[in-house]
Design an enzyme around this catalytic site. Structure first.
Site, mmCIF file in Angstrom:
data_model
loop_
_atom_site.group_PDB
_atom_site.id
_atom_site.type_symbol
_atom_site.label_atom_id
_atom_site.label_comp_id
_atom_site.label_asym_id
_atom_site.label_seq_id
_atom_site.Cartn_x
_atom_site.Cartn_y
_atom_site.Cartn_z
ATOM 1 N N LYS A 1 67.562 39.437 -8.748
ATOM 2 C CA LYS A 1 68.379 38.403 -8.101
ATOM 3 C C LYS A 1 69.563 39.024 -7.358
ATOM 4 O O LYS A 1 69.827 38.695 -6.216
ATOM 5 C CB LYS A 1 68.913 37.397 -9.135
ATOM 6 C CG LYS A 1 67.846 36.554 -9.769
ATOM 7 C CD LYS A 1 68.438 35.565 -10.757
ATOM 8 C CE LYS A 1 69.156 36.222 -11.928
ATOM 9 N NZ LYS A 1 68.314 37.071 -12.761
ATOM 10 N N GLN B 1 70.460 32.454 -18.820
ATOM 11 C CA GLN B 1 71.595 33.354 -19.031
ATOM 12 C C GLN B 1 72.941 32.648 -18.904
ATOM 13 O O GLN B 1 73.955 33.280 -18.643
ATOM 14 C CB GLN B 1 71.548 34.520 -18.043
ATOM 15 C CG GLN B 1 70.339 35.424 -18.254
ATOM 16 C CD GLN B 1 70.402 36.658 -17.374
ATOM 17 O OE1 GLN B 1 71.237 37.533 -17.565
ATOM 18 N NE2 GLN B 1 69.529 36.721 -16.393
HETATM 19 P P1 ATP Z 1 70.307 39.895 -14.139
HETATM 20 O O1 ATP Z 1 69.635 38.586 -14.418
HETATM 21 O O2 ATP Z 1 70.434 40.713 -15.358
HETATM 22 O O3 ATP Z 1 71.552 39.747 -13.340
HETATM 23 P P2 ATP Z 1 68.920 40.511 -11.694
HETATM 24 O O4 ATP Z 1 67.856 39.493 -11.577
HETATM 25 O O5 ATP Z 1 70.145 40.319 -10.903
HETATM 26 O O6 ATP Z 1 69.259 40.723 -13.229
HETATM 27 P P3 ATP Z 1 68.855 43.110 -10.526
HETATM 28 O O7 ATP Z 1 70.009 43.654 -11.241
HETATM 29 O O8 ATP Z 1 69.005 42.741 -9.108
HETATM 30 O O9 ATP Z 1 68.247 41.889 -11.353
HETATM 31 O O10 ATP Z 1 67.626 44.099 -10.630
HETATM 32 C C1 ATP Z 1 67.240 44.670 -11.873
HETATM 33 C C2 ATP Z 1 66.782 46.104 -11.674
HETATM 34 O O11 ATP Z 1 65.539 46.136 -11.008
HETATM 35 C C3 ATP Z 1 67.723 46.903 -10.814
HETATM 36 O O12 ATP Z 1 67.763 48.210 -11.296
HETATM 37 C C4 ATP Z 1 67.081 46.831 -9.458
HETATM 38 O O13 ATP Z 1 67.461 47.914 -8.659
HETATM 39 C C5 ATP Z 1 65.612 46.883 -9.809
HETATM 40 N N1 ATP Z 1 64.751 46.206 -8.814
HETATM 41 C C6 ATP Z 1 64.836 44.935 -8.396
HETATM 42 N N2 ATP Z 1 63.868 44.662 -7.513
HETATM 43 C C7 ATP Z 1 63.130 45.793 -7.353
HETATM 44 C C8 ATP Z 1 61.984 46.146 -6.564
HETATM 45 N N3 ATP Z 1 61.385 45.289 -5.768
HETATM 46 N N4 ATP Z 1 61.520 47.403 -6.676
HETATM 47 C C9 ATP Z 1 62.117 48.284 -7.492
HETATM 48 N N5 ATP Z 1 63.191 48.018 -8.256
HETATM 49 C C10 ATP Z 1 63.696 46.785 -8.191
HETATM 50 MG MG MG Z 2 72.170 40.083 -11.460
#
Ligand code: ATP
Ligand code: MG
Length: 743
Positions: free
Chosen positions: A35, A251
Site C-alpha cells: 500500500k 490494522q
Molecule cells: P503495511 O500494511 O504494513 O503498511 P504496506 O501494504 O504499506 O504494509 P509496503 O510497506 O508498501 O506494504 O510493502 C511491504 C514490502 O513489500 C516492502 O518491503 C515493499 O518494498 C515490498 N513490495 C511491495 N510491493 C512489491 C512488489 N511488487 N515487488 C517487490 N516487493 C514489493
Molecule cells: Mg504501509
C-alpha cells in the site's frame, strides 16, 4: 524518466492502482501488500504521466519519519525536488498551514503549541480559578473529556448543556479553557486540526485557494483517521480534488484515541466515483508468518475480509519460547539476537516489540549487560521517562537535601500549591545566602503569605517525615511508600486514558526493579546503589541514531514498519490482550488487530515468547499464554522449552531431554496443559555445576532466605547464579559476593 520505471517494480493490481485514471481511489489491502509503495509510486505517476506539479500534491503519512522516507524515495525515482510538496502528518500539515495564516486564524504570530503536559497545566489552573475541587474534578479527566470533543470537531458552544451537573461543570471548564488558550495564544494538538478546518469553512477565498492548489491528496494508514481528520480532509478536497486513500481495516489500532474504521465506508459514500483496488499479494513475510497472521485475524468479526497470500517460501517455523520468567525471556531474546548478529546480520534489521512500555526495562537491562546497542523507537528509555525521573528525584532528595536539581523537579510535582513566585523567592534566597534550595526554602517559609507558607512547610515536613518512616524498610517498600506518600502514583492514576495508565505501570515497574535489585557493596545503602545504576542506565548508553542498533518499540509504534527479524515479547493474557480490553466492548478485537500488526512486521524470522511467571508493575503474575498464540495453527510453531526445567514436575520429565533449548515438535496442543509449579525444588532434572553450586541445589541467602539454584552465567569472579527464592522470586546474584549457604 521512462514510465516503465514507475510501473516495473509493481504487480498487476498495484499497477492498476498506480496508473488508475485521475479520480478518487481507495486501496484496501492487508499488511505488507505494498500500500505504501503504491502511494509513493502513485505520486511519481501523477507527476510524470499527468504532469501534476509537485507543488499541487499533499501526502499525509503516519509519522514524520515516514514523510522523510517518502520524499527520499520520490527524489530518487523522479530526480526532482519535492520541496514544494506538502508531505507530513495531519498535525504537522495543519501547523504549517496555521503558521502561514495565523492572522486569519485569529492567532498571534508567535502562537505556542501546547503539548499534552502543558495542556494539562492550563486545565489545572482553570479548574483552580473556578474554585473547583481537584479531587472531584480531576484535571486529567477533564483533559480527556475536552480532547475527545475536539477530536470530534466540537467546540464548547456547540455542546448542548443538558443541565446535568457533571456535564455542565465540564462544559464550563471547557469554555474557560478555550478562553485561557485564546488569551495566551496557545494551541493544543487537537486545536491545530480544528482551527484549520474552521478557518476553511469561514474563509471561502482561502479555502478556494488551497483547493485550487492541492488537486491531489494522498493519505496513508487511512483506517486510523479520526473524525476531525476526516472532516479536515473532506473540506480541503472539496468536490474537485482527487483523493487516494490507502488502508487496512485489520490494522486499525487507535480506536482508543478516537480513530474511526467507519471512515473507510464513509469515504466511499462521500467522495464521488471512488475506484476500489484490492491488493492480495504480500511481499514482506514468509508463508509461515503470513499464515499465522491470517489465522489470528480470522477470529475477528465484521471484517471487510481479504485474502492475503505470498509466493515466497514457507520460511522458518515461528519460534515460540515459553520462558520461565521475564528475566529468562529477556536472556533468550538476547541470545537469539547474538546468534543473528554473529551470522552476519545488521542489528538494525531486528526489532523487539511489546504491548506495554514498562516491558522495555528488563529487555533494556539484558541488552545493556550483553553490550548490544539498541534504540527505543518513538519513546524514551525507561529511566528517562518523566514519571520515573520524578520518582528518582524524590529518592535523591531523601538521600541528599542539597540536591538542587531533585528539589526543583519535585517541589511542586505533583502540584501542591507551590507556585512560581514561591519558587522564585526560594531561588533568590538560595542565591543571596549561597545555600542549597532546600535550606533556603526552610529559611524563608515563615516569611511567605499564609497559603504559600502552608504549602511549602507541608512539603518540607512531608519529606522529613517520609525519611523517618522508610528508614527501616527494604528498598522496594521504601520506593512503594514514596510513590504513595508523595502522591505521585495517585497523580498519574487520575490521568484518564492510556497515557496515565502507562505512567502508573511504569511507576509500578520501578518497584519491581527495586525488588529485583541486588546491592553489591555492603558498605553503601541499597538506595544509593540503585540510583547509581539507574543513572548509568539513563546515561548516554542509548545508541546514536546512525549507529547500527536493535530497535525496541511498542506494537503501536511499529505500524507501517518491517524488519527481517521480529520478537514479540510478553505474549500473555492480561498483558496482551491487555487487561483493559476485558472492560470495553470492541477492545479485544482492537488488541487482536494489534497482534496482526505485530506479526506482519516480520519478514523472515518471527520469535514469540511468553513467561510462565512475570514480575511486572511491581507484582508477580502468572497469566498463562495469550489467547492469540492459541489462535495460530500448531504446525506453524516450533516451541522451545526453557533450558531450566526446575518448574517441571518430576513425572513429566523425559530423561532423554538434555539441558539446553529443546525444540518440541508437537506445537501448542500440549502447551499450557503441563501444570507449572513455581518455587521449584522438585528435582528430577539433570544437574550442572558452577562455582561449587549445582542446578537444583537448595541454598540460603542472608537476606532473601531459601531458594533453589536455577541457572548460571559467566565464570570466576564474574560468575552469577540465578536463584529462585521462595518469597522473593528469581534473582541473579554474584556468586563471590552472595554469601550463599547450602541447605
Ligand atoms: P503495511 O500494511 O504494513 O503498511 P504496506 O501494504 O504499506 O504494509 P509496503 O510497506 O508498501 O506494504 O510493502 C511491504 C514490502 O513489500 C516492502 O518491503 C515493499 O518494498 C515490498 N513490495 C511491495 N510491493 C512489491 C512488489 N511488487 N515487488 C517487490 N516487493 C514489493
Ligand atoms: Mg504501509
Amino acid at each position: 524518466m521512462n514510465p516503465e520505471l514507475i510501473l516495473d517494480p509493481l504487480n498487476a493490481a498495484q499497477r492498476e492502482a498506480v496508473s488508475a485514471p485521475d479520480a478518487n481511489l481507495l486501496v484496501l489491502a492487508g499488511a505488507g501488500s505494498g500500500k505504501t509503495r503504491v502511494l509513493v509510486h502513485r505520486i511519481a505517476w501523477l507527476v510524470h504521466e499527468f504532469g501534476v506539479m509537485p507543488f499541487g500534491i499533499m501526502a499525509v503519512t503516519f509519522t514524520n519519519k515516514a514523510a522523510a522516507e517518502m520524499r527520499a524515495r520520490l527524489e530518487q525515482m523522479l530526480d526532482i525536488s519535492t520541496r514544494g510538496m506538502w508531505v507530513g502528518t495531519f498535525h504537522g500539515l495543519s501547523h504549517r498551514f496555521l503558521r502561514a495564516h495565523w492572522e486569519q486564524a485569529g492567532l498571534p504570530q508567535n502562537f505556542q503549541i501546547l503539548d499534552s503536559d502543558d495542556q494539562l497545566r492550563v486545565i489545572k489552573r482553570v479548574t483552580r480559578d473556578m474554585n473547583l475541587d481537584e479531587d472531584r474534578w480531576p484535571p486529567k479527566q477533564t483533559q480527556w473529556w475536552i480532547n475527545s470533543h475536539k477530536d470530534e470537531g466540537r467546540r464548547a458552544f456547540e455542546i448542548e448543556d443538558h443541565g446535568e451537573p457533571v456535564q455542565s461543570t465540564l462544559l464550563s471548564v471547557y469554555r474557560q479553557y478555550e478562553a485561557a488558550c485564546e488569551r495566551g495564544g496557545m494551541v493544543d494538538f487537537a486545536e491545530l486540526l480544528l482551527r484549520s478546518w474552521e478557518l476553511w469553512l469561514k474563509d471561502a477565498a482561502l479555502l478556494a485557494h488551497y483547493r485550487q492548489r492541492f488537486q491531489h491528496l494522498l493519505v496513508d494508514e487511512f483506517q486510523d483517521t479520526n473524525t476531525i481528520q476526516y472532516k479536515w480532509l473532506r473540506a480541503l478536497a472539496g468536490p474537485e480534488a482527487r483523493v487516494t486513500a490507502v488502508g487496512d481495516d485489520d490494522q486499525s489500532i487507535y480506536g482508543w484515541r478516537g480513530a474511526k474504521i467507519e471512515n473507510i465506508h464513509q469515504f466511499q459514500r462521500d467522495f464521488t466515483g471512488v475506484r476500489l483496488v484490492r491488493l492480495e499479494q504480500n511481499y514482506r513475510s514468509t508463508a509461515n508468518i503470513l499464515n499465522a497472521a491470517n489465522a489470528v485475524i480470522a477470529n475477528n468479526y465484521g471484517r471487510l475480509g481479504k485474502n492475503l497470500w505470498t509466493d515466497g517460501g514457507e520460511g522458518d517455523p515461528i519460534t515460540l519460547y515459553a520462558a520461565f520468567n521475564e528475566q529468562d525471556e529477556a536472556r533468550y531474546i538476547v541470545d537469539e539476537l547474538q546468534k543473528w548478529i554473529a551470522a552476519g546480520h545488521q542489528r538494525a534489521e531486528s526489532a523487539i516489540l511489546y504491548r506495554s512500555n514498562a516491558q522495555s526495562r528488563v529487555l533494556e537491562e539484558a541488552l545493556l549487560r550483553a553490550g548490544i546497542p539498541y534504540r527505543v523507537y518513538g519513546g524514551l528509555r525507561f529511566y528517562e521517562r518523566l514519571e520515573i525521573k520524578n520518582a528518582l528525584a524524590y529518592l535523591r532528595l531523601l538521600l541528599n537535601r542539597n540536591d538542587d536539581a531533585a528539589f526543583e523537579r519535585v517541589v511542586n510535582t505533583p502540584p501542591r500549591g507551590i507556585g512560581t513566585s514561591t519558587i522564585d523567592a526560594i531561588r533568590a534566597a538560595a542565591r543571596t545566602r549561597s545555600v542549597p534550595l532546600w535550606a533556603a526554602a526552610k529559611d524563608i517559609a515563615s516569611s511567605l503569605p499564609a497559603r504559600a507558607r502552608n504549602a511549602l512547610q507541608g512539603f518540607i515536613d512531608m519529606v522529613n517525615q517520609l525519611q523517618r518512616d522508610i528508614d527501616s524498610l527494604e528498598l522496594a517498600e521504601k520506593v512503594d511508600r514514596v510513590l504513595l506518600v508523595t502522591g505521585l502514583l495517585e497523580y498519574h492514576r487520575t490521568e484518564k486514558g492510556e497515557r496515565g495508565e502507562t505512567r502508573v505501570e511504569n511507576l509500578e515497574e520501578l518497584v519491581s526493579a527495586c525488588r529485583a535489585f541486588t546491592p553489591e557493596d555492603p558498605e553503601r545503602g541499597a538506595m544509593e546503589q540503585f540510583l547509581d545504576t539507574a543513572s548509568l542506565d539513563a546515561g548516554d548508553t542509548q545508541a546514536e541514531e546512525f549507529e547500527d542498533s536493535v530497535q525496541l518499540m511498542t506494537l503501536h509504534s511499529a505500524k507501517g514498519l518491517e524488519y527481517p527479524l521480529v520478537f514479540l515479547a510478553g505474549m500473555e493474557e492480561n498483558l496482551f490482550p491487555h487487561a483493559m480490553s476485558r472492560e470495553e466492548p470492541g477492545r479485544l478485537e482492537e488488541e487482536r488487530r494489534l497482534c496482526y500488526v505485530g506479526i506482519t512486521r516480520a519478514m523472515q524470522r518471527l520469535i514469540m515468547s511468553y513467561a510462565e511467571s512475570r514480575r511486572l508493575h511491581g507484582r508477580e503474575t502468572m497469566n498463562g499464554m495469550s489467547r492469540f498464540l492459541r489462535e495460530i495453527p500448531p504446525e506453524l510453531l516450533q516451541e522451545i522449552r526453557p533450558r531450566l526445567q526446575v518448574t517441571r514436575p518430576m513425572g513429566s520429565w523425559n530423561s532423554s531431554n538434555k539441558w539446553g533449548q529443546t525444540p518440541i515438535s508437537h506445537g501448542p496442543k500440549k502447551m499450557g496443559s503441563d501444570p507449572i509449579f513455581l518455587g521449584g525444588g522438585r528435582g528430577g532434572f539433570r544437574q550442572e555445576e558452577s562455582e561449587g553450586l549445582r542446578l537444583g541445589q537448595r541454598v540460603r541467602h542472608p537476606r532473601f532466605g531459601e531458594g533453589v539454584v536455577i541457572g548460571f552465567e559467566g565464570q570466576g569472579a564474574h560468575a552469577r547464579v540465578n536463584v529462585n527464592f521462595a518469597t522473593e522470586g528469581a534473582k541473579w546474584l554474584v556468586v563471590s559476593m552472595a554469601k550463599l549457604e547450602s541447605v
